[in-house]
Design an enzyme around this catalytic site. Structure first.
Site, PDB file in Angstrom:
ATOM      1  N   HIS B 228       4.139 -10.423   7.760  1.00  0.00           N
ATOM      2  CA  HIS B 228       4.062 -10.567   6.243  1.00  0.00           C
ATOM      3  C   HIS B 228       4.112 -11.804   5.773  1.00  0.00           C
ATOM      4  O   HIS B 228       5.161 -12.356   6.129  1.00  0.00           O
ATOM      5  CB  HIS B 228       4.980  -9.525   5.771  1.00  0.00           C
ATOM      6  CG  HIS B 228       4.922  -9.323   4.227  1.00  0.00           C
ATOM      7  ND1 HIS B 228       5.400  -9.968   3.565  1.00  0.00           N
ATOM      8  CD2 HIS B 228       4.568  -8.239   3.742  1.00  0.00           C
ATOM      9  CE1 HIS B 228       5.220  -9.586   2.276  1.00  0.00           C
ATOM     10  NE2 HIS B 228       4.692  -8.491   2.262  1.00  0.00           N
ATOM     11  N   ARG B 271      -1.183 -10.009   4.423  1.00  0.00           N
ATOM     12  CA  ARG B 271      -1.327  -9.480   5.926  1.00  0.00           C
ATOM     13  C   ARG B 271      -2.939  -9.092   6.120  1.00  0.00           C
ATOM     14  O   ARG B 271      -3.550  -9.039   5.296  1.00  0.00           O
ATOM     15  CB  ARG B 271      -0.716  -7.807   5.876  1.00  0.00           C
ATOM     16  CG  ARG B 271       1.040  -7.858   5.787  1.00  0.00           C
ATOM     17  CD  ARG B 271       1.400  -6.483   6.064  1.00  0.00           C
ATOM     18  NE  ARG B 271       1.662  -5.893   4.754  1.00  0.00           N
ATOM     19  CZ  ARG B 271       1.637  -4.462   4.655  1.00  0.00           C
ATOM     20  NH1 ARG B 271       1.620  -3.720   5.808  1.00  0.00           N
ATOM     21  NH2 ARG B 271       1.784  -3.994   3.201  1.00  0.00           N
ATOM     22  N   LYS B 274      -5.525  -6.864   3.983  1.00  0.00           N
ATOM     23  CA  LYS B 274      -5.137  -6.537   2.747  1.00  0.00           C
ATOM     24  C   LYS B 274      -5.766  -7.300   1.911  1.00  0.00           C
ATOM     25  O   LYS B 274      -6.658  -8.143   2.125  1.00  0.00           O
ATOM     26  CB  LYS B 274      -3.778  -6.612   2.743  1.00  0.00           C
ATOM     27  CG  LYS B 274      -2.653  -5.963   3.681  1.00  0.00           C
ATOM     28  CD  LYS B 274      -2.540  -4.396   2.855  1.00  0.00           C
ATOM     29  CE  LYS B 274      -1.177  -4.575   1.935  1.00  0.00           C
ATOM     30  NZ  LYS B 274      -1.194  -3.099   1.269  1.00  0.00           N
ATOM     31  N   ASP B 277      -3.909 -11.684  -2.995  1.00  0.00           N
ATOM     32  CA  ASP B 277      -2.706 -11.607  -4.190  1.00  0.00           C
ATOM     33  C   ASP B 277      -2.211 -13.045  -4.607  1.00  0.00           C
ATOM     34  O   ASP B 277      -1.888 -13.883  -3.711  1.00  0.00           O
ATOM     35  CB  ASP B 277      -1.775 -10.571  -3.814  1.00  0.00           C
ATOM     36  CG  ASP B 277      -0.642 -10.554  -5.052  1.00  0.00           C
ATOM     37  OD1 ASP B 277      -0.500 -11.355  -5.859  1.00  0.00           O
ATOM     38  OD2 ASP B 277       0.380  -9.478  -4.779  1.00  0.00           O
ATOM     39  N   CYS B 279       0.242 -14.099  -5.572  1.00  0.00           N
ATOM     40  CA  CYS B 279       1.428 -14.754  -5.243  1.00  0.00           C
ATOM     41  C   CYS B 279       1.595 -15.223  -3.847  1.00  0.00           C
ATOM     42  O   CYS B 279       2.520 -16.095  -3.715  1.00  0.00           O
ATOM     43  CB  CYS B 279       2.614 -13.555  -5.503  1.00  0.00           C
ATOM     44  SG  CYS B 279       2.533 -12.242  -4.371  1.00  0.00           S
ATOM     45  N   TYR B 280       0.629 -14.870  -3.092  1.00  0.00           N
ATOM     46  CA  TYR B 280       0.693 -15.479  -1.470  1.00  0.00           C
ATOM     47  C   TYR B 280       0.073 -16.948  -1.744  1.00  0.00           C
ATOM     48  O   TYR B 280       0.241 -17.516  -0.520  1.00  0.00           O
ATOM     49  CB  TYR B 280      -0.104 -14.509  -0.695  1.00  0.00           C
ATOM     50  CG  TYR B 280       0.824 -13.299  -0.470  1.00  0.00           C
ATOM     51  CD1 TYR B 280       1.797 -13.125   0.025  1.00  0.00           C
ATOM     52  CD2 TYR B 280      -0.105 -12.036  -0.890  1.00  0.00           C
ATOM     53  CE1 TYR B 280       2.572 -11.802   0.455  1.00  0.00           C
ATOM     54  CE2 TYR B 280       0.414 -10.921  -0.812  1.00  0.00           C
ATOM     55  CZ  TYR B 280       1.780 -10.828  -0.054  1.00  0.00           C
ATOM     56  OH  TYR B 280       2.362  -9.613  -0.018  1.00  0.00           O
ATOM     57  N   ASP B 340      -1.943 -11.358 -10.376  1.00  0.00           N
ATOM     58  CA  ASP B 340      -2.143 -11.114  -8.988  1.00  0.00           C
ATOM     59  C   ASP B 340      -3.727 -11.197  -8.620  1.00  0.00           C
ATOM     60  O   ASP B 340      -3.898 -11.810  -7.772  1.00  0.00           O
ATOM     61  CB  ASP B 340      -1.768  -9.647  -8.829  1.00  0.00           C
ATOM     62  CG  ASP B 340      -1.985  -8.996  -7.561  1.00  0.00           C
ATOM     63  OD1 ASP B 340      -3.123  -9.489  -6.855  1.00  0.00           O
ATOM     64  OD2 ASP B 340      -1.452  -7.819  -7.227  1.00  0.00           O
ATOM     65  N   ASP B 347       2.391 -11.544 -15.249  1.00  0.00           N
ATOM     66  CA  ASP B 347       3.983 -11.191 -15.283  1.00  0.00           C
ATOM     67  C   ASP B 347       4.815 -12.663 -14.845  1.00  0.00           C
ATOM     68  O   ASP B 347       3.972 -13.631 -14.322  1.00  0.00           O
ATOM     69  CB  ASP B 347       4.490 -10.137 -14.291  1.00  0.00           C
ATOM     70  CG  ASP B 347       3.895 -10.309 -12.716  1.00  0.00           C
ATOM     71  OD1 ASP B 347       4.117 -11.418 -12.305  1.00  0.00           O
ATOM     72  OD2 ASP B 347       3.283  -9.360 -12.498  1.00  0.00           O
ATOM     73  N   HIS B 350       4.297 -13.399 -10.764  1.00  0.00           N
ATOM     74  CA  HIS B 350       3.040 -14.243 -10.434  1.00  0.00           C
ATOM     75  C   HIS B 350       2.557 -15.341 -11.253  1.00  0.00           C
ATOM     76  O   HIS B 350       1.933 -16.301 -10.500  1.00  0.00           O
ATOM     77  CB  HIS B 350       1.848 -13.249 -10.836  1.00  0.00           C
ATOM     78  CG  HIS B 350       1.761 -11.900  -9.808  1.00  0.00           C
ATOM     79  ND1 HIS B 350       2.472 -10.817  -9.884  1.00  0.00           N
ATOM     80  CD2 HIS B 350       1.325 -11.820  -8.561  1.00  0.00           C
ATOM     81  CE1 HIS B 350       2.211 -10.027  -8.891  1.00  0.00           C
ATOM     82  NE2 HIS B 350       1.528 -10.564  -7.865  1.00  0.00           N
TER      83      HIS B 350
END
Lengths: 618, 430
Positions: B228, B271, B274, B277, B279-280, B340, B347, B350
């Site tokens: 992850h 991952r 998926k 996003d 944040c990654y 995201d 938020d 993020h």
């Protein structure tokens, strides 16, 4: 909100909303305050319990409240109550958690509390847990908290019932994959279950093959549906497995004239602890240490024997100290895996590396090696011949796919699979070369990488026969070398690298002309070289030759050497004797200024250290 | 090169939709379409070179947050230091000068959350939590003032860390809490910044993290679970702090990390199979400076040992422009703050990690081996050796989009990491 027009709320509504919100926040803060008051007074009563329920329903991430709740249960409610009541209370607790789960399926704290409850409850119903977690994975099949929890539950269930759940869990992943073959969580879980399944069920060869084949069918079905799918390819990669690459000692010999022991490895290695060299004077006497120094063939001589300082090389030389007498009948070099750093982490050091090479009075090499392949829990338990069969089949499968979808990345996978084959198989090497040729054309961004890969395949294929020879031929002493020349040529092959120069250790005349080599640093390993032809390559500077004591001819015409510095550095500390260097047709020669620097530099800086060096630029 | 000016047309970058429609595929297709629409508009208007980071509106969004949060954020009641850190770090990255009043307020909030038994907690009266402690210390580091550093009770912090350590080398998140690799990372990052790393603290931890790496190269939260992006970052950064990255299979981790960058979206998924996003952008994005440094180090040691004179610095090993395109075009909420993916609301989490990822892709932060001189340095000194390679900046869109460089281990801006380390270790030459 989709499809509905948003109306900006009026000031009135906005005010009401804010007031309502303020009340809510106040209510919540009051609850927390009263809860902490109870905690500070150690009041583990029903009131406190109800308050924690209210808070946690709003904020399940409030870990402090969870801890307090456990204290209330342990030191208040559950204290001195009957087993039956305990069972009842904790069942209710599990019900509460189940409600919270609906809204918070990824909360660390809820899972943590649930585990605690199940460890406290007199009669945990693990079957119900398994059903529950099954439902969870229906809601979100990629929830890794849930997968982790599932492993916990099945472990508990199988230990209480003393039955294995491997098969049912395996079937569960099958169901999940059939629902959605892009569910990598399920594929991953399968990679953990498969080796266990084979082990537990004690399958015979036939049954094992059937199982493995079925597995390939499943993953193949996923590729054929969507050849770009990451999950299936990752699992396929695991299924095919990767051979652990072992470093091996290609050979060793003793050179009495130089009083040196020479070892050749098939990877560039660093030495953490110097290998021990011992001698025996006769069969009956005990062996004694020999003092001396190790250095990589191209590296500096280290003055402190213990301070090897992570030098790297394919070929390592141990030079005796002057005080050592030549009174031995046998030399023993001890090479242990923990003494070695491989050049890259893909190479694993295993016990198989442990070898003692004994060089007896005939300077012959004997290897004592224990070659058992270590089988880890994480790989499919199949033997090498099965794996080769499997690889061949998978290669044809990928080839088939490749024709279906020429524009996908599958080619890379084929390369990878081929790369894992341990057996030297020239057919595979040829195929890799063909594929790389194709890839170089279509994938411009990775041209260099494929060129190196192709070079590796060509080199390995061409030197296959030499590998055995290395250990045999290396059993010579320096005198025979003077009369026996061995020639090897790999010209016009478009080679960009020489991956394992140590294989060429006993070669005296080497022809690598008409390739695409950019560096000749690898020559430092080839300490027996007399003649080297690297003309018509892409070499930018001369390097790696200054320690080649036997070198007589260096042909480096038609390369990319632009200036005097790039020539000079190759000859600093020259240790050889008479040698002719041919450097015509380099950019340097077309520039009159550079020629002038060369002439002056050669006279003043090189002649001094090697007056038998002759440079030919016409 | 990026996606919009890449070698393939945008229209060729969709996943194959002829395939059997699985759930993963249908949500992937939906996401791609939403990103495609935004990318296409920029391509058609040829406005990529002028695309802007809406600095003012993000600052405004964060400043509004500082005034007070709505009731929807009640779940974050146990994470006050996190909010502090996300907001302060975002402002710092945006090069917004933090007012003395704001800094004082942040310090005062956080000081109340320190427990006498060591560590920081999420809100008044709560128990200490490792992740919250990490956020608190990073927020204090970001404030950049001595007063903030001095409020950390190091002695009890260290004792508490040891209480959380288990025999197998792992750490629990709080008393009675769960175990995973976040624990190790948070403890070690904090201990590095505050000069608390000891052999006692790190014993066995590297070996435990090694067990979290899977056959595919990814690192999971605990041994045996799938890899992850967030956990992989925690695992690798923790190993780097301990100087134990040799225990991991680095090329395999690189292969896995690279496969997480999306071909159409340009951002990262956490991952395989998926969705992208924002944040990654940091969690996966920051794996690369670490991986590049490890590979550079291996090459460097080899070259030095062989007296070879090569100046090998690994170049960024991910598509930096593509990531910036995703963040700038698809992750900026028109109302301020970052998100995201398209369609989601902003938020603070993020906002912080999109901006941290933007920083990681604009700056090439490298580890200076020359200055390390092969000496055995402590982890604090090693954290100081990370610096920006100024000649290797890439800024997509308006040149003013440049944000400040962030530290790839601690995710605090470089000058603020230096200040804190110099405070706790004493001034040093490095």
């Amino acid at each position: 909100m989709h499809g509905r027009r948003r109306v900006k709320p009026s000031a009135e509504v906005e005010k009401l909303r804010k007031e309502k919100e303020a009340t809510k926040i106040k209510e919540y803060n009051d609850l927390v305050a009263s809860c902490f008051e109870k905690r500070d007074k150690n009041e583990f009563d029903n009131d406190a319990f109800t308050i924690t329920t209210k808070i946690l329903s709003q904020n399940p991430d409030f870990y402090t409240i969870w801890n307090f709740r456990r204290s209330i249960l342990l030191y208040g409610i559950l204290k001195e109550c009957s087993e039956q009541d305990k069972q009842q209370t904790l069942s209710t607790e599990l019900g509460f958690l189940q409600e919270l789960f609906q809204l918070n399926p990824k909360s660390y704290w809820i899972f943590n509390h649930r585990r605690w409850c199940l460890e406290e409850i007199p009669n945990p119903d693990w079957n119900m847990e398994l059903k529950l977690i099954g439902k969870f994975l229906e809601m979100d099949a990629r929830n890794f908290h849930a997968w982790d929890y599932r492993r916990y539950v099945t472990f508990q269930l199988s230990s209480t019932t003393k039955t294995s759940l491997t098969q049912t869990e395996f079937d569960f992943t099958t169901t999940k994959i059939n629902q959605n073959f892009s569910n990598y969580s399920a594929w991953h879980q399968r990679s953990k279950l498969m080796p266990r399944l084979i082990k537990e069920q004690n399958l015979d060869e036939q049954e094992k093959e059937t199982l493995v084949n079925k597995e390939f069918e499943l993953v193949k079905a996923a590729f054929y549906t969507d050849p770009d799918d990451q999950s299936a390819w990752l699992y396929h990669w695991w299924l095919v497995g990767r051979e652990i690459q072992h470093i091996s000692l290609l050979g060793a010999y003793y050179n009495p004239k130089m009083r040196q022991v020479v070892l050749a490895f098939d990877d560039e290695i660093g030495m953490v602890i110097p290998f021990q060299v011992t001698k025996k004077i006769d069969d009956n006497s005990p062996s004694s240490y020999i003092e001396g120094m190790w250095r990589p063939a191209g590296g500096e001589l280290k003055h402190d024997q213990l301070n090897i300082d992570r030098s790297y090389g394919f070929v390592w030389i141990f030079t005796f100290f002057d005080s050592v007498k030549d009174d031995f009948t046998e030399l023993i070099v001890t090479v242990k895996p923990e003494f070695i750093v491989p050049s890259h982490s893909e190479v694993k050091l295993t016990r198989t590396m442990q070898r003692h090479c004994i060089i007896n009075d005939n300077y012959n090499l004997e290897n004592e090696s224990s070659s058992s392949l270590s089988q880890s829990q994480d790989t499919l338990p199949i033997d090498t011949s099965e794996r080769i069969k499997l690889l061949q089949r998978e290669i044809s499968m990928v080839r088939e796919l490749l024709e279906l979808e020429p524009d996908t990345n599958l080619l890379r996978e084929l390369k990878y699979i081929s790369g894992t084959n341990m057996e030297e198989n020239s057919k595979i090497d040829d195929e890799v070369v063909t594929i790389c040729d194709h890839l170089i054309k279509i994938d411009k961004l990775r041209t260099k990488r494929f060129e190196d890969l192709r070079s590796k395949a060509i080199f390995e294929s061409a030197t296959k026969s030499l590998v055995k020879l290395v250990s045999k031929e290396l059993a010579y002493n320096d005198d025979t070398l003077q009369y026996q020349d061995s020639t090897f040529s790999l010209e016009s092959k478009n080679l960009t690298i020489i991956p394992t120069p140590s294989i060429l250790l006993y070669i005296t005349k080497l022809n690598l002309s008409n390739n695409k080599l950019t560096s000749i640093q690898f020559l430092a390993n080839l300490i027996n070289l007399k003649e080297i032809d690297v003309s018509n390559n892409c070499i930018t500077s001369i390097s790696g030759v200054n320690r080649l004591r036997n070198l007589r001819y260096l042909k480096i015409q038609n390369n990319y050497i632009k200036n005097w510095e790039e020539v000079k550095n190759g000859f600093i500390g020259w240790q050889g004797v008479e040698c002719n260097i041919y450097i015509s047709e380099n950019p340097l020669i077309e520039n009159t200024n550079e020629i002038e620097s060369l002439k002056i530099g050669w006279e003043n800086e090189i002649k001094e250290c090697g007056d038998q060096l002759k440079i030919i630029w016409k | 090169m990026g996606i919009l000016n890449g070698p393939r047309r945008l229209e060729d970058l969709f996943v194959n939709t002829d395939a059997f429609p699985t759930e993963s595929l249908s949500v992937q297709t939906k996401t791609e379409r939403s990103v495609y629409k935004l990318f296409k508009a920029v391509r058609d208007e040829k406005s990529l070179n002028t695309i802007k980071l809406n600095r003012e509106s993000h600052i405004e969004y964060i400043s509004d947050g500082l005034k007070g949060l709505s009731k929807y954020l009640v779940v974050l009641d146990a994470s006050k230091p996190w909010l502090c850190y996300w907001m302060l770090h975002s402002l710092d990255l945006l090069d917004y000068e933090l007012s003395t009043g704001l800094i004082k307020r942040a310090i005062s909030t956080i000081s109340k959350l320190q427990n006498p038994t060591g560590g920081f907690c999420g809100g008044p009266g709560q128990i200490s939590h490792v992740a919250v402690t990490y956020a608190a210390v990073n927020a204090l580091a970001t404030s950049g003032i001595k007063e903030a550093y001095d409020l950390i009770d190091r002695e009890n912090l260290y004792k508490w860390f040891l209480k959380l350590k288990r025999d197998d080398g792992s750490f629990i998140m709080h008393e009675g809490g769960e175990v995973d690799v976040r624990g190790a990372y948070c403890v070690l990052s904090v201990a590095t910044l505050t000069n608390l790393i000891t052999p006692e603290l790190t014993a066995g931890t590297a070996e435990w993290i090694k067990r979290c790496q899977n056959y595919d190269g990814g690192i999971g939260g605990v041994p045996g679970i799938e890899g992850h992006g967030g956990y992989a970052f925690c695992g690798l950064a923790a190993m780097e702090i301990m100087g134990k990255t040799d225990l991991l299979d680095i090329p395999l981790l690189l292969r896995w990390a690279s496969s997480l960058q999306m071909q159409m979206e340009g951002g990262f998924q956490g991952r395989p199979n998926k969705l992208v996003d924002g944040c990654y952008s940091f969690w996966v994005g920051a794996l690369f400076p670490l991986l590049e440094a490890i590979l550079t180090k291996r090459q460097y040691e080899k070259d030095v040992a062989n007296s070879e004179d090569t100046q090998c610095i690994y170049r960024p090993l991910f598509e930096r422009e593509a990531l910036q395109e995703y963040i700038l075009i698809a992750c900026q909420s028109p109302k301020g703050g970052l998100i995201d993916k398209p369609g989601r609301g902003a938020d603070h989490y993020h906002t912080c990690y999109c901006l941290s990822g933007l920083s990681t892709s604009q700056h090439h932060v490298i580890y200076d081996f020359e200055r390390a001189k092969g000496e055995d340095l402590d982890s604090g000194a090693r954290s100081l050796l990370w610096e920006e390679e100024i000649t290797n900046r890439v800024v997509v869109g308006d040149p003013d989009n440049l944000v400040k460089p962030t530290h790839p281990i601690h995710n605090v801006t470089l000058p603020n990491v230096r200040k804190m380390i110099e405070h706790f270790y004493g001034k040093r030459e490095l």
